[in-house]
Design a protein around this motif. Structure first.
Motif: not given
Length: 225
Positions: A81-84, A87-93, A114-118
């Motif tokens: 769920t998290g990676p999906e 990916a679908q938000s292109s990392g803009r969260i 958090r692993a992708r953007n703390p």
């Protein structure tokens, strides 16, 4: 296969799945328990339901899922769920919000983001008057948000993944549930409506930038209400 677990309404739930060619009414093995748990005589309300689930599993040859203690739920959301969402938000969260039952959805997605953007803000959604995650005394144990907020901290809770708790009232949840149905065509239940209500409140709060993106999940349908 038969699965047993406690329901949000306090009754033991029995679900049966029949693989192709199998007789769902005939258990094929000995009952197993997902975890040993504590003594039923000293248990609280949720623990009594869990003990009932284990008893049914043992009596009927089922498997007790024990979702409150099983680590698989958190891991599943962290790996899928998290990676999906990322990916679908292109990392803009900018923020992630979710109501908490077992905590699996909230914790798993929070860990992945958090692993992708703390800097992603992670907010737990709790009913007003029932905010144990915020460290507050429970003054309203009965609320509309079924399947969440049982009045205690989930066994595998990780405080480091929660930045804040957002409270929503029954009235807000009902208003958003109707609005989502009539204005957006989304026939969801109270848990999903609580998530949206909290997300809207966070976006209005000024805590996030004006162009921020807050992500949540619509985790139940309105078919049973």
């Amino acid at each position: 296969m038969r699965g047993f677990g406690p329901s949000a309404r306090g009754h033991d739930v029995v679900r049966e799945q029949s693989p192709a060619g199998a007789d769902a009414g005939s258990p094929g093995g000995r009952g197993r328990a997902g975890s040993p748990g504590g003594r039923c005589s000293r248990a609280g309300h949720r623990r009594r339901r869990e003990c009932g689930g284990r008893r049914l599993a043992a009596e009927r040859g089922g498997f007790y899922v024990d979702q409150f203690h099983a680590p698989d739920g958190v891991r599943a959301h962290a790996e899928t769920t998290g990676p999906e969402i990322w990916a679908q938000s292109s990392g803009r969260i900018d923020a992630w919000l979710a109501a908490v039952g077992t905590g699996a959805t909230f914790l798993g997605v929070a860990a992945a983001l958090r692993a992708r953007n703390p800097r992603v803000i992670c907010a737990a959604v709790e009913p007003d008057g029932c905010q144990p995650l915020a460290g507050l005394a429970v003054t309203k144990p009965r609320h509309l948000i079924q399947g969440t907020s049982y009045g205690s901290v989930p066994p595998h809770w990780s405080e480091g993944l929660m930045d804040l708790s957002l409270a929503v009232t029954d009235q807000e949840v009902e208003r958003w549930r109707r609005a989502l149905a009539t204005q957006e065509g989304l026939h969801v239940g109270y848990s999903a409506a609580a998530n949206v209500a909290a997300a809207a409140a966070l976006l209005r709060s000024g805590r996030l930038p004006a162009d921020a993106t807050a992500v949540t999940v619509l985790c139940d349908t309105g078919l049973k209400y």
